[in-house]
Every structure is written in structure tokens, then in C-alpha cells.
Design a protein around this motif. Structure first.
Motif, mmCIF file in Angstrom:
data_model
loop_
_atom_site.group_PDB
_atom_site.id
_atom_site.type_symbol
_atom_site.label_atom_id
_atom_site.label_comp_id
_atom_site.label_asym_id
_atom_site.label_seq_id
_atom_site.Cartn_x
_atom_site.Cartn_y
_atom_site.Cartn_z
ATOM 1 N N HIS A 89 -0.623 -3.318 -8.921
ATOM 2 C CA HIS A 89 -0.315 -2.901 -7.560
ATOM 3 C C HIS A 89 -0.125 -4.154 -6.704
ATOM 4 O O HIS A 89 -1.083 -4.850 -6.405
ATOM 5 C CB HIS A 89 -1.450 -2.035 -7.023
ATOM 6 N N ILE B 84 1.216 -5.869 -3.252
ATOM 7 C CA ILE B 84 1.649 -5.754 -1.856
ATOM 8 C C ILE B 84 2.175 -7.130 -1.473
ATOM 9 O O ILE B 84 1.403 -8.082 -1.346
ATOM 10 C CB ILE B 84 0.492 -5.305 -0.942
ATOM 11 N N THR B 85 3.470 -7.242 -1.348
ATOM 12 C CA THR B 85 4.068 -8.570 -1.255
ATOM 13 C C THR B 85 5.231 -8.594 -0.299
ATOM 14 O O THR B 85 5.708 -7.554 0.153
ATOM 15 C CB THR B 85 4.472 -9.067 -2.663
ATOM 16 N N HIS C 15 3.029 0.124 -0.320
ATOM 17 C CA HIS C 15 2.384 -0.646 0.749
ATOM 18 C C HIS C 15 2.158 0.179 2.008
ATOM 19 O O HIS C 15 1.885 -0.360 3.072
ATOM 20 C CB HIS C 15 3.199 -1.908 1.069
ATOM 21 N N VAL D 193 -2.149 3.456 -0.235
ATOM 22 C CA VAL D 193 -2.498 2.307 -1.075
ATOM 23 C C VAL D 193 -3.847 2.448 -1.782
ATOM 24 O O VAL D 193 -4.021 1.913 -2.884
ATOM 25 C CB VAL D 193 -2.455 0.971 -0.288
ATOM 26 N N LEU E 21 -2.291 -9.339 -3.574
ATOM 27 C CA LEU E 21 -2.085 -9.348 -2.124
ATOM 28 C C LEU E 21 -1.391 -10.647 -1.730
ATOM 29 O O LEU E 21 -1.949 -11.729 -1.901
ATOM 30 C CB LEU E 21 -3.433 -9.226 -1.407
ATOM 31 N N ASP F 159 1.683 -6.179 6.545
ATOM 32 C CA ASP F 159 0.980 -5.186 5.719
ATOM 33 C C ASP F 159 -0.496 -5.499 5.578
ATOM 34 O O ASP F 159 -1.143 -5.028 4.628
ATOM 35 C CB ASP F 159 1.609 -5.139 4.311
ATOM 36 N N ALA G 218 -2.834 -2.530 5.010
ATOM 37 C CA ALA G 218 -2.672 -1.956 3.670
ATOM 38 C C ALA G 218 -3.342 -2.857 2.631
ATOM 39 O O ALA G 218 -3.983 -2.369 1.693
ATOM 40 C CB ALA G 218 -1.183 -1.780 3.345
ATOM 41 N N MET G 219 -3.209 -4.179 2.819
ATOM 42 C CA MET G 219 -3.829 -5.108 1.874
ATOM 43 C C MET G 219 -5.341 -4.963 1.860
ATOM 44 O O MET G 219 -5.966 -4.965 0.795
ATOM 45 C CB MET G 219 -3.449 -6.545 2.236
#
Lengths: 281, 281, 281
Positions: C25, C27-28, C51, C56, C68, C75, C78-79
Motif C-alpha cells: 500500500h 501513498i506517494t 490514498h 486507507v 508513505l 495526503d 491519509a498517510m
């Protein structure tokens, strides 16, 4: 007319870009953002794509150029903040009015940005530049398309339009297409570099805008020469990429890689030799 | 059964796509958006990725097809606005229910979208299509995986599921996998084109969805034939790309470039010759 | 010192990654998200880039690692949600503090994230790691650049800094540059793999972070060995890609494709043979 001097200045502009490693703050759309970052690196610059309104002024302040690509229409506030900060510091600002006439939102956003941000270079295709020239009252959508291709017949009108808009915005205007036009006030040249494959990939226009940022950032105070250099560099890279793609028997994805490759490997002397410039400078 | 006629119609669908240069309004996720734009261009279309709710209706209204990719879950409102505008105008709408069963948010978003947007084609892998077929009450997450691969054994069930969902949604259903299934009401075919490398790059599925938009947009009123053409085109391009990748001694990034290359260079006759269609049409 | 055992464990870590097909997973940021997805696939993992804060936690809960990347500064919420859920479940979390010192927003966001998310591995260049080590009181911006390159002379200080930060965060610290450093508490090694072209494309750093996620996700409980494997794998892939690029006469775009190709084709034995590890483990 002295195009050998423009050829020289283009080579010099590329040399300076590779030497200066300018930081280019690019607020751009998510479709071609990776290509934009890679073309800036290929030219010798360093990209940063920061687009959060809470930090763009800080980032713009330490950059050598700011690139604003209206494809990222949702980032309009960040673009205005970054552009104004650049303006306060004399940092060149390059605008790409992506699909300027395609919706009411885009027309209004362009007007707002033109009012608030001092621009150094504006680059678009003919219909986008026309949308800016005609102003916000235009109600034409993406169907402004017919105006998109500059032919021998429409070239004089395109040069005229670029010059007029240049005086109005006090900026270099670059129109890209089969023939590219670069104008600043009374100066105007056109370039016959490029190839048909450039319109069969996404990002040719956005990458040129990013490249304009990189070259202008390393050549402050010389935006016309920088614009000629960047426009010529992208067009000539297209020719080299087309040739290489054919040798490899590849298609459009191969062409795209060859295009970035060509920018990354281009020497100032190669650029000088490849430029096809005409005009009334 | 008359698969030589489907072969002919696929070739014709590609010919029309190249001739019509349809504008494909694609609201899609940021992971593969560049690939989607490039595959639309490779097929002969023009992509626009506008996703701001303030302008998507205007953009959809002048497009030839609208593609909605649920990977862009944050753009759900824009997708519904664009999809409804397309529906009002009889413009084909293609849906990709990315990871449809993976979270409550996705299940609820799918339900909302299915209720509000008339669909022309829906494309997913087996588990995504199953998530739509079973409905929002499903609580399975990404672990629906087992259903992901259509084998000889599960093919009849997949064809049945596709047909049932097609009748319920009044849309073409395309399930992609090792074997691809295309169904519309009582008609169903399956294609054995494709290769293993397609699942070792990101974007194979999203690109197919974008390609479905391009072909459907240029072939209005013939969504079943358009879907067979696009599904077959992507699978056959995969085979050509695998062969080329091996010749070049490359890996997955080479494969990805060769895949887009193959779509960009594919002729209608090549497509006709390469399709491996079976079924009970 | 027992580097042949680290070489063995790196080969084993790659073998496990290919066998386990871990769900990563990630988030980028939108600049290199496609490259990150493709490198995870090339290593044998499956990427998901969800994200949206509304989903998430559900996605992180079924993943084998969470990555992350602070380039996606928008984000942050979300992270934190994904990272905390991973922490609750003992799922490895990898952090990339992109441009950690470049703005007040980034400094504050890093502090917030470090306070709330338990980290397994942190990877950055020297200036980013330094920004974390010095803490939020630092007011230096992107000009921390001088510290960016680890030379023979600065290597001892970099190893010291990595070790200190490792103890403070209770995480593996990986500093990438001309020489790469990997430290966990009192253990530290440095790797001399890599090539100059890696800094002429965007995404080398982000891809390494994604690769760390893939390898750590398939090798739970062995984060130091996983980090050495991933860092070495990326550097060695760079060397192979440079060689191939030169054979092909290509530029930076060719290099980038060759880099992902090399990861996708690398065998455990190749990796074992290519690693250049030194250190005081």
C-alpha cells in the motif's frame, strides 16, 4: 536579420542551462508531470513539483524559474501564489494556457492569472494563444481546433497575433505547431523543426513548456533567446527521435523515450547545427 | 456463430477509430493516467483528462466518449456529472470499477454511480465484475482474488455472470484476464489473446478501458463490436510486445513501451489476422 | 563483519519477495507514482495506491507493507491513518521524507508523522535525513544541498547520523547517494553500487522507497536485511542499466526503462554477485 547570432545564443543558452543546474518550480497537470520532470532533468535542471498552497511561495522563492501549466486547473490558487512570489523576486514565470478556450472555468482562470501574475514567456498551440488573444469573452470551446495548425498561409496572421499579445502581456509568446513562432514585441522568428510524431504522444507541449522554464531559469534577462533555444531544442530533438524510432522499428512509446533521450544527449554544437530559424528579427 | 464477421467488424472498428480521431474524455486515476492518454493517441483518438467538477459537463458534451475509472475515487462527483451529461447526449460511457470490492467506499461509490449513470461498456477483471454482480452487500475486500483468473473450468460461470450483469445494466460487459470475455445480453464471446507480462506492469487494465472508450467513441451504436475490437487489440498487442521484448532482451519496462508501440502501429488487417475469438454469438 | 552473510540474506530476501507477491500500500506523489507501481511489480509485489482517507485503513489492514512518501504532502492525513493502522497490526511502514527541510509545511508534517506513526524503515538522501535528525527547529530550505552527497570524507559522519536517528526512531535508516548507508541501532553498512545516471531521472529515490516496501513486506521481522537487499538491488540495477543504455546508445529515458527492466529480470544469484557491501556490522 541575424539568425546565425540566434543560433549562437541558443547554443550558449543550452550551455548555461547544463552548467547552472537551475531549480525549476513546476506546477503542472498529473497527466504529463513525470515527463515534465524528466525533460527538465534531461536539459540540466532540477525539477520540483510542489503545489500545495501552504508552501509554494517558499519553494518559488528559492527557484530559478516558475512554470505554471493550466492543465492543473485545480491548482490555480497555488499557481497565483507562486507566480506572484516569483514576480516580486524577478524570477522568470512561464505559462502554458492548456485548453484555454475549452470551458468557462478555463477562460475565467486564465483571466484571473493574467491579471495577477507577471509573465515572462507564454507557450501554447495556436488555438490556446488565440483564446488568450481574444480574451475571456470568447465562448468557443475545444472546437477552436481549426486554428491549431500554422500553415504557410496562416503564418503571417500567427506572427501578428503573437506580436500583439506579446505587447499586451509584456512577455515572450511562443506558439508551437508544425511551424513554431516566437515573438517579443517587434521581434519575431519562426522555426521549422519538429515532426508529426510529436502530436501522437501526450506531453510534447507540456514538456516544451517545462523546457522553456529550465532554459529561461538559467538565462535570466534573455527570455527571447531562451525561448528560441528551448523551442528549437524540442523541435530538433523530435527530428532526431523520429529518425531513431524508425531505425529501431518502434512506435509512439519508442518515439517518446527517444525524444527525452535526444534532449538529454544534445550538445550546444548539435543544437546550433540543427536549428531551422527564419524571421524578421 | 460467425467469428469471421466479428474479425471483420473489429478491423472496421479500428479503421474508423483512426479516421475519426474521437475526443475521449477520460476521468482516471493518477497512477496510469499518462499511459491511458498515450494509448488513446496510439489508437487514433485525442484524450482529455479534465476532472474538475466545474467543467466536466462542458467537456463531456463535446466528446465522442466518456471513460470513468474508479481508481480516481476522489473524482466521483466529476464522474457522475460527466457520465450523466454523456447519457443525456447519447455519448457512450465506459466504466472501469477498479478494486470495486476492496473497501466500503468503493462499494458505495459503485452503487451510486451505477444508479445515476447510464453505461455503455463496463470492463474489469473477474473479481471486480463479480463485486458489481454481487452488489453492495458484499463485504469481501481485495481478497476476492481467487476469482480473478478465468480458467477453462470457470469460463462458463464467467460467461454466465457477464451475461446476467449485461442484462441488469443494459451494457456490454468485458472481463479481462488470461481469457477475456465480452458479453451483451445473450451474445457472448471469449478471446484467447494476451500474455503473462501484461500483469507484470501497471496499467494494462486501465489502458484497455481507455482503448474501449476510443473505439466505442468512433463506433457509436456498435458497442459490442467495439468492445470485441478493443479487447482483442490490447491482447494481440500484448503478444506482439512480448515477442519484441524477447528479441530485445528487455524486461517489464521494455514490454510496456512495446505494448503501446504495438497499438500505435497496428493495422486493421493485422488485427483481423491476430484475433483469437470463440463463443456462442 | 560478515558481508557474505548479508549477501546471502539479500538474495534470500529477493527470493521471498518474488514468491510472496506482497500487496504494498503506497501513498506517494503524483510525479513518480507510475514508476513506483512498476518497480513494485518488477520486484514481485502488487501495488495499490489508494490514498482516500475514507478507505486507507481498510486497505492498509490487508497489505503486507505500507509506504508513505512525503512528496504527497496533501495526503498527510491519509498517510497517518494508514501508518497507524499498519502499526496496530505489525505491518512494516516505510517513510520517504521527500524534501523534508524545504518548507515549514514539510518540517511540521514530518514532526507530526514521526510522532504518530511507528516506522520500520526511513529512506532519504543525506539532506533529508539530516533534516529529520536536526528536527523541526531547522529553518534551512532546499539549500541543505551541500550535505546531499556522501563522500569518503563525510561517510563516517553520515554513518554516525544514521545510527543516532535509528536509535531515536527505532527504525532502519537508509541514506542514498553516491555511497548508500543502511543503519539499525549499532549495525551499519554502506554500499558502493549505483551510477551517476540515477540522479538524471526523476524517481530513483521514490522507486527505491517503494522497493524497500516490497522487500520489507515479504521479509517481516528482518527489516535490516530487507533494507540492505533493496538498496543494493536498486544500485546494482543502476549499474546494469547504465551498461545497457551505453550499448543501445540511448539517453536518460532509455536508462530509466533499463533500470526497471533490470529489477524485473534480476535473479537472487545475480544480486548476490553484484552487491558491494562494506561496514562495521
Amino acid at each position: 536579420m541575424n539568425h546565425s547570432s540566434l543560433r549562437d545564443s541558443a547554443a550558449e543558452a543550452l550551455r548555461r542551462t547544463r552548467a547552472a543546474n537551475p531549480l525549476i518550480h513546476t506546477i503542472t497537470n498529473f497527466v504529463t508531470v513525470n515527463d515534465c520532470a524528466n525533460i527538465i532533468l534531461a536539459a540540466g535542471g532540477s525539477p520540483t513539483m510542489a503545489h500545495d498552497p501552504r508552501e509554494v511561495e517558499e519553494i518559488a522563492a528559492v527557484s530559478q524559474a516558475v512554470v505554471l501549466n493550466m492543465g492543473a486547473i485545480e491548482d490555480l490558487d497555488a499557481m497565483i501564489l507562486a507566480g506572484r512570489e516569483a514576480g516580486r523576486r524577478g524570477i522568470p514565470v512561464v505559462l502554458d494556457p492548456v485548453a484555454a478556450g475549452a470551458s468557462r472555468l478555463r477562460r475565467e482562470s486564465c483571466v484571473k492569472l493574467l491579471e495577477q501574475v507577471p509573465l515572462t514567456i507564454v507557450r501554447g498551440n495556436a488555438s490556446e494563444i488565440k483564446a488568450l488573444a481574444v480574451g475571456s469573452s470568447s465562448t468557443r470551446g475545444v472546437d477552436a481546433g481549426g486554428a491549431d495548425i500554422i500553415t504557410e498561409k496562416t503564418l503571417p496572421a500567427a506572427v501578428q497575433m503573437a506580436g500583439d499579445l506579446s505587447r499586451r502581456l509584456n512577455a515572450v509568446i511562443a506558439i508551437s505547431g508544425v511551424i513554431d513562432v516566437v515573438a517579443l514585441d517587434g521581434r519575431a522568428v519562426w522555426l521549422r523543426n519538429g515532426c508529426a510524431e510529436m502530436s501522437r504522444i501526450t506531453g510534447s507541449g507540456c514538456m516544451l513548456t517545462a523546457l522553456l522554464g529550465a532554459v529561461a531559469g538559467a538565462n535570466r534577462g534573455r527570455p527571447f533567446e531562451a525561448a528560441v533555444a528551448a523551442v528549437g531544442m524540442m523541435g530538433f530533438a523530435g527530428e532526431l527521435a523520429q529518425q531513431r524510432m524508425r531505425e529501431l522499428g518502434g512506435g509512439t512509446a519508442t518515439f517518446r523515450a527517444c525524444l527525452i533521450d535526444a534532449v538529454s544527449m544534445m550538445t550546444p554544437d548539435q543544437l546550433k547545427g540543427g536549428l531551422q530559424i527564419e524571421g524578421n528579427e
